[in-house]
Motif scaffolding. Structure first.
Motif, PDB file in Angstrom:
ATOM      1  N   UNK A  77       0.873  -1.179   0.108  1.00  0.00           N
ATOM      2  CA  UNK A  77       0.053   0.052  -0.239  1.00  0.00           C
ATOM      3  C   UNK A  77       0.863   1.295  -0.039  1.00  0.00           C
ATOM      4  N   UNK A  78       2.014   1.197   0.781  1.00  0.00           N
ATOM      5  CA  UNK A  78       2.759   2.514   0.895  1.00  0.00           C
ATOM      6  C   UNK A  78       3.376   2.841  -0.247  1.00  0.00           C
ATOM      7  N   UNK A  79       3.787   1.793  -1.320  1.00  0.00           N
ATOM      8  CA  UNK A  79       4.179   2.189  -2.728  1.00  0.00           C
ATOM      9  C   UNK A  79       3.320   2.629  -3.499  1.00  0.00           C
ATOM     10  N   UNK A  80       1.946   1.947  -3.595  1.00  0.00           N
ATOM     11  CA  UNK A  80       1.030   2.325  -4.421  1.00  0.00           C
ATOM     12  C   UNK A  80       0.563   4.051  -3.867  1.00  0.00           C
ATOM     13  N   UNK A  81       0.576   4.512  -2.524  1.00  0.00           N
ATOM     14  CA  UNK A  81       0.702   5.757  -2.261  1.00  0.00           C
ATOM     15  C   UNK A  81       1.679   6.809  -2.548  1.00  0.00           C
ATOM     16  N   UNK A  82       2.660   6.125  -3.025  1.00  0.00           N
ATOM     17  CA  UNK A  82       3.819   7.019  -3.433  1.00  0.00           C
ATOM     18  C   UNK A  82       3.503   7.657  -4.715  1.00  0.00           C
TER      19      UNK A  82
END
Length: 158
Positions: A77-82
């Protein structure tokens, strides 16, 4: 009796002034915000192609990056939010650059100088992510990268 009427008149005048002051403040704030929003709307509409190119490249790279990352290590998720953080940053940067360009006649080169290298790097990232997904054969990717890095005399296989 007259004193009571005067007291009511002063009270009414005070409440009228408070209401009037709040109305003036609200109108001033809404006028200022309307001006700012219309300015940014004009900047955006006059340069819609630049914004669309920036957003398109970021979303395509993000799509292939998430797809390749999911295939490699699962969805993060954190990579998608980047992608959203990156999109927000580059839109603010492009808006600032375009505002500077409109304010200063000699600064018309700023957006091309700053944004084009970013778009080229994003396109290369799209190619690499598509290659990791086997959508582009590795030989084609190596040929493209060799042509990009011809001046370095470095073979990307090393």
């Amino acid at each position: 009796m007259k004193g009571c009427k005067l007291k009511y008149c002063i009270t009414d005048l005070k409440s009228y002034m408070k209401t009037n002051l709040l109305t003036i403040l609200a109108l001033s704030l809404s006028t200022t915000l309307s001006f700012i929003c219309s300015y940014f709307m004009n900047v955006t509409l006059d340069n819609a192609e630049q914004y669309l190119a920036l957003v398109g490249v970021l979303f395509v790279d993000g799509f292939f990056g998430i797809w390749a990352g999911t295939k490699r290590e699962g969805f993060k998720t954190y990579k998608a939010l980047k992608i959203l953080k990156s999109l927000f940053f580059w839109i603010i940067l492009l808006t600032t650059i375009l505002s500077i360009e409109s304010a200063y006649i000699g600064a018309g080169w700023l957006s091309e100088t700053i944004i084009i290298p970013f778009i080229v790097f994003q396109l290369i990232s799209i190619l690499k992510n598509a290659s990791m997904l086997d959508l582009i054969p590795n030989d084609v990717l190596k040929t493209v990268l060799n042509k990009i890095d011809q001046h370095k005399n470095i073979n990307p296989e090393n």
